[in-house]
Design a protein around this motif. Structure first.
Motif, PDB file in Angstrom:
ATOM      1  N   VAL B 470     -66.865   5.234 -49.697  1.00  0.00           N
ATOM      2  CA  VAL B 470     -65.363   4.481 -49.313  1.00  0.00           C
ATOM      3  C   VAL B 470     -64.725   5.277 -48.206  1.00  0.00           C
ATOM      4  CG1 VAL B 470     -63.699   3.295 -50.257  1.00  0.00           C
ATOM      5  CG2 VAL B 470     -65.279   3.964 -51.689  1.00  0.00           C
ATOM      6  N   ILE B 471     -64.484   4.320 -47.279  1.00  0.00           N
ATOM      7  CA  ILE B 471     -63.447   5.120 -46.026  1.00  0.00           C
ATOM      8  C   ILE B 471     -62.623   4.055 -45.877  1.00  0.00           C
ATOM      9  CG2 ILE B 471     -63.941   5.459 -43.599  1.00  0.00           C
ATOM     10  CD1 ILE B 471     -66.947   5.642 -44.214  1.00  0.00           C
ATOM     11  N   THR B 472     -61.538   4.459 -45.582  1.00  0.00           N
ATOM     12  CA  THR B 472     -60.236   3.607 -45.245  1.00  0.00           C
ATOM     13  C   THR B 472     -59.857   3.851 -43.696  1.00  0.00           C
ATOM     14  OG1 THR B 472     -59.368   3.891 -47.431  1.00  0.00           O
ATOM     15  CG2 THR B 472     -57.958   2.967 -45.702  1.00  0.00           C
ATOM     16  N   ILE B 481     -58.797   7.137 -41.872  1.00  0.00           N
ATOM     17  CA  ILE B 481     -57.551   7.771 -42.441  1.00  0.00           C
ATOM     18  C   ILE B 481     -57.565   8.292 -43.723  1.00  0.00           C
ATOM     19  CG2 ILE B 481     -55.690   6.754 -40.837  1.00  0.00           C
ATOM     20  CD1 ILE B 481     -55.157   4.705 -42.926  1.00  0.00           C
ATOM     21  N   ALA B 482     -58.647   7.824 -44.439  1.00  0.00           N
ATOM     22  CA  ALA B 482     -58.850   8.360 -45.856  1.00  0.00           C
ATOM     23  C   ALA B 482     -60.350   8.312 -46.077  1.00  0.00           C
ATOM     24  CB  ALA B 482     -58.000   7.524 -47.077  1.00  0.00           C
ATOM     25  N   GLY B 483     -60.909   9.245 -46.778  1.00  0.00           N
ATOM     26  CA  GLY B 483     -62.272   9.283 -47.201  1.00  0.00           C
ATOM     27  C   GLY B 483     -63.209  10.045 -46.173  1.00  0.00           C
ATOM     28  N   ASP B 485     -65.044   9.143 -49.144  1.00  0.00           N
ATOM     29  CA  ASP B 485     -65.112   9.420 -50.500  1.00  0.00           C
ATOM     30  C   ASP B 485     -66.525   9.016 -51.112  1.00  0.00           C
ATOM     31  OD1 ASP B 485     -62.586  10.297 -50.541  1.00  0.00           O
ATOM     32  OD2 ASP B 485     -61.945   9.098 -52.228  1.00  0.00           O
ATOM     33  N   LEU B 549     -73.961   2.037 -51.022  1.00  0.00           N
ATOM     34  CA  LEU B 549     -72.886   1.124 -50.953  1.00  0.00           C
ATOM     35  C   LEU B 549     -71.656   1.536 -50.197  1.00  0.00           C
ATOM     36  CD1 LEU B 549     -72.321  -0.718 -54.376  1.00  0.00           C
ATOM     37  CD2 LEU B 549     -73.463  -1.942 -52.495  1.00  0.00           C
ATOM     38  N   ILE B 551     -68.377   1.037 -48.323  1.00  0.00           N
ATOM     39  CA  ILE B 551     -67.182   0.253 -48.268  1.00  0.00           C
ATOM     40  C   ILE B 551     -66.384   0.842 -47.449  1.00  0.00           C
ATOM     41  CG2 ILE B 551     -65.347  -0.883 -49.718  1.00  0.00           C
ATOM     42  CD1 ILE B 551     -67.203  -0.010 -52.143  1.00  0.00           C
ATOM     43  N   ILE B 552     -65.886  -0.154 -46.461  1.00  0.00           N
ATOM     44  CA  ILE B 552     -64.806   0.186 -45.529  1.00  0.00           C
ATOM     45  C   ILE B 552     -63.689  -0.494 -45.759  1.00  0.00           C
ATOM     46  CG2 ILE B 552     -64.196   0.388 -42.961  1.00  0.00           C
ATOM     47  CD1 ILE B 552     -67.298   0.550 -42.453  1.00  0.00           C
ATOM     48  N   MET B 553     -62.460   0.076 -45.964  1.00  0.00           N
ATOM     49  CA  MET B 553     -61.155  -0.613 -46.129  1.00  0.00           C
ATOM     50  C   MET B 553     -60.316  -0.437 -45.032  1.00  0.00           C
ATOM     51  SD  MET B 553     -61.280  -1.310 -49.589  1.00  0.00           S
ATOM     52  CE  MET B 553     -59.727  -1.516 -50.020  1.00  0.00           C
ATOM     53  N   GLU B 554     -59.690  -1.473 -44.681  1.00  0.00           N
ATOM     54  CA  GLU B 554     -58.819  -1.577 -43.299  1.00  0.00           C
ATOM     55  C   GLU B 554     -57.344  -1.781 -43.727  1.00  0.00           C
ATOM     56  OE1 GLU B 554     -60.311  -3.831 -39.793  1.00  0.00           O
ATOM     57  OE2 GLU B 554     -58.457  -4.550 -39.960  1.00  0.00           O
ATOM     58  N   VAL B 555     -56.561  -0.878 -43.141  1.00  0.00           N
ATOM     59  CA  VAL B 555     -55.157  -0.959 -43.415  1.00  0.00           C
ATOM     60  C   VAL B 555     -54.607  -1.045 -42.102  1.00  0.00           C
ATOM     61  CG1 VAL B 555     -55.239   0.240 -45.475  1.00  0.00           C
ATOM     62  CG2 VAL B 555     -54.619   1.418 -43.503  1.00  0.00           C
TER      63      VAL B 555
END
Lengths: 555, 555
Positions: B470-472, B481-483, B485, B549, B551-555
């Motif tokens: 997981v990467i943000t 900015i995070a990961g 992980d 898997l 996963i990319i989270m965008e903020v």
């Protein structure tokens, strides 16, 4: 005060209470030697595991004592763990020519060949390993060059059958050396260790030669191509196919990596007798009419990647099954493989082949002794003590019962677990304590890095799949700034379950809200609240329990 | 111009080329009726699946034509899919008393009992279903009250054996009605559909009565508690255990939900004869001395959650195995269950029980006809056409061979796949076209929501587990900015692989850097670059292929 008697220790580290990974330790004073070192195939619940080897930590802890490893024959369940074990415990290995020939191939594949000392012995040879003397005694089994062992120890003689049957008409060489067994028995044997695999079968196991007679009959009547699948290691079986091919004027092509390997080793070492020009390249089979060809192939157990399985499903690059082909599966399914073999038989029939398999003709015999043969061994060896070996608990138990029927006293019989220590003097035997023993799982390059937790997770994932929920929160405020995103695999077909996915997001949001209300802000509490809420919701909705992985990212 | 002949269609929707989910459609003009509607057990590769039912979309598409469903007997593979099918296709059901009694219980569990019309028939009854007449003919099988069917159609008579054996000495009632079969054969049968399950076995299947004789012998010599595991549905077997218990003065306790259910139904409907007071509550077994007790239990297939398996592993709440217990497993392992049964036998032996199982005594007989019985049926019925049913392809093929040996012309024999349509007139038969047929998987509450993609993912997860990365990233800049992980399950034991986890993070970072360098900023490209990089890295390092898997989270 009398000096305390030193004791002989016999310690099975594998092969008892299980099928496979046979290995036994013999220890007296500062000397240890080991008989066999095999693999087991993974159980159904060992998902993703390639093979299982014995835990030899007892040996590595006592490495300065270990004088060598003695092999009884070249089957995987007796030599297959050596490429792993010898990396850690490099001691001399002793075995007959074919056994070491097969081992050499394995070591070469593992890049170990140059580091290991292999000592070829002949039948009747006696070697010394510290205080032990080990005599190799000709035996018969479903692989050539198998031996039984007479182990002369300071407290008495041990007779170890190895895997065996009593074949009065073996394909090559002499039958099992019954005279030597009788002689040993007459001189006195302290402990008998005897193969229990076929103790549930009444009567005698048929001679390997009977299979040859069946082949002759089948070959005589066959009008098309013949394919025979059997165990690659059964050199005598392959020789009989060769003999039938010669007799009925067919050429032979060999198919499957392990079959090619074993035939090469066996021919090189003189264990097979194949006339020049009989074996043709698999690429040339179509240059001959079908009635002039025999293909010998791996895949008698329906193994998914094997040559026969690929032919049956139409995926083999070199051999296509054509209507009229006669396929002989010269093996019985090993317990657990019944459905695999059945699938191959169905596929072959569908392609128009005739298939001869276990329920149809005498195209296979076992390599293990049935009850009457076991009785003969017991009567010849007349041991003081008895340890049934090589078998699940039920086999060991019934072998013990058989010994009692033959007049042995139950207190002289030891049904052992792996790791248990049998202590013997010249007039006593008892189970005393235990050492580390167990299984080490091999998965890809990993040896021992997959344990119970990993297997439990694989099992869980295999049953109901997985839901991943990812949330990004702002570190200072705890506010959710992205997500919850939901990813599922192996749970439901997502495109048809969009409503459910939306509901999952709602359940997560509600759970998070609950955390905030109750000021439960540490991550692990949040995760477990989300997990519990989702688990309950999903079980209620689907009666399934997917693995739930909540992931919280903080920015 | 002559009017075009109307044709009878016979369409197997299950039970051919497979074991289980038997269901066959008979169609003429505007009339359809169905014989049987069973489940199959999931194959090894259907991970997490509870059971398999037939695809009946052909019936729901033609629902206005369907006049009813006729049942041959009460086994799961003939009635088990009805609770699912009747929800969608509520038509009258016809069967003998015990068959419908067992079905009633199932429907009740599914809350369906009040919505379904169940019509009890007796042997020799004839019912009308549109243009069809169906006669129920007494038969013998491993469940009471089984029937064969004579189906009178506008183009001729069809004889369907159902599952059967020819038992000249059945436990209750009359043997199979051979006279009626002969009569039908004499009048002329257009098509025979005959059970192929045991076509590979030579000779005759033994009578159920022989098992009773073995029970008597065992009970006579037993000095301790007796436990018998068998199929709950085999009412005659259970009756014979009851008989032996009466003869040798033992009380009976019943164990296992399905065993309790079936015994209750069978006693209520008069299919078992049990004296008042013979059956005691399982909670009271310890009030009697061991030699006065028989426990009848489920678990003859080693099913993990069954009563016998729990007893063997020491997990049963009410029954503890004690040394000296005699356990009789009165069943053969169904293919695929061999290892489960073997494990139970080992565990029972370890607890000190004596165990009598398949290799030891005649404590089980099959419910299906062997070759000589099949020949008798063919000779009596003398059909014009023949369709082997109930079996894998190899069984159907060998049954066809047997018919040819008996003199039938191969072109009059039809080895069918499910979904294929056999079209018949009074003087012709041919396979013509096909309809939808297949399997619907039931998993928890879900019927049909698990398909090939979900199964493929479960398989993948089961072999090598899972890595989630997981990467943000910041939406505007694309900066991480995070990961990353990394979470893994079922891959390696993480605590011992921290270095590997760190390397995985580094590989992800490098992959991301590569994306930025090459200005590949859409998410799916990023994900696939990360996935590829990780896959290659992990295979190189471990020779494993976990599911990856990203996963990319965008903020």
């Amino acid at each position: 005060m009398a000096k305390k008697k030193r004791k002989l220790k016999v310690i099975p580290l594998g092969g008892l209470g299980e099928i496979g990974k046979n290995i036994t330790v013999f220890e007296y004073g500062d000397d240890i030697f080991v008989v066999d070192c095999g693999i087991a195939f993974p159980e159904d619940d060992m998902l993703g595991i390639d093979l299982v080897i014995p835990d030899i930590s007892y040996l590595t802890k006592n490495r300065e004592k270990v004088r060598g490893i003695v092999l009884t024959h070249g089957h995987e369940d007796h030599i297959g763990a050596l490429p792993y074990v010898l990396k850690d415990l490099n001691v001399p290995v002793y075995g007959t020519k074919l056994t070491l020939g097969l081992l050499e191939q394995k070591l070469e594949e593992h890049g170990l060949l140059n580091n290991v000392v292999l000592n070829v012995v002949k039948h009747s040879d006696v070697i010394e390993l510290g205080c032990f003397k080990v005599e190799f005694i000709r035996s018969t089994h479903s692989i050539a060059d198998s031996t039984a062992l007479a182990i002369f120890t300071p407290v008495g003689t041990i007779f170890h059958t190895g895997d065996f049957k009593i074949d009065y008409t073996p394909i090559e060489g002499e039958p099992i050396d019954l005279a030597r067994l009788a002689e040993l028995g007459k001189k006195g044997v302290l402990l008998l260790m005897c193969d229990s695999t076929n103790v549930e079968r009444e009567g005698y196991t048929m001679s390997e030669k009977t299979v040859g007679e069946t082949f002759d009959e089948i070959f005589m009547n066959a009008k098309n191509r013949i394919l025979v699948a059997t165990f690659a290691s059964n050199v005598h079986r392959i020789q009989q196919i060769v003999n039938a091919a010669i007799k009925f004027g067919r050429k032979i092509a060999i198919c499957g990596r392990s079959m090619v390997n074993v035939v090469n080793v066996a021919m090189e070492l003189g264990y097979m007798n194949v006339p020049e020009g009989l074996i043709i390249d698999i690429d040339h089979i179509n240059k001959y009419p079908p009635e002039k060809i025999v293909i010998i192939t791996t895949g008698s157990q329906g193994e998914p990647m094997s040559a026969l399985t690929r032919m049956a499903s139409g995926d083999h690059k070199k051999v296509e099954i054509i209507p009229g082909d006669l396929v002989i599966i010269s093996a019985n399914p090993i317990p657990g493989n019944e459905k695999l073999v059945s699938r191959v038989v169905n596929d072959l029939f569908k392609k128009g082949a005739e298939v001869i398999y276990e329920s149809l003709a005498d195209i296979h015999v076992s390599g293990h002794a049935s009850q009457e043969e076991l009785k003969l061994i017991h009567r010849l060896i007349r041991p003081k003590y008895f340890m049934p070996v090589h078998g699940e608990y039920r086999h060991l138990k019934r072998h013990a019962n058989l010994a009692v029927e033959l007049g042995m006293s139950p207190e002289n019989i030891f049904i052992m677990d792996i790791g248990k220590v049998l202590e013997l003097t010249n007039d006593s035997a008892k189970i005393n304590g235990s050492v580390n023993a167990g299984r080490v799982l091999v998965d890809g390059l990993g040896v021992g890095d997959v344990g119970n937790i990993v297997l439990r997770d694989r099992k869980h994932l295999s049953q109901d799949g997985l839901i991943v929920v990812v949330i990004t929160i702002e570190g200072d405020t705890g506010n959710v700034i992205a997500g919850p995103d939901v990813i599922s695999r192996g749970f439901v077909y997502v495109r048809e379950s969009e409503d459910l996915m939306e509901e999952i997001r709602e359940v997560c949001k509600a759970a998070l809200q609950k955390c905030n209300d109750k000021k439960k802000n540490d991550w692990s509490t949040k995760k477990s609240i989300i997990r519990d809420a989702l688990r309950d919701f999903l079980y209620e909705r689907t009666k399934r329990r997917p693995m739930i992985l909540p992931i919280i990212m903080e920015v």
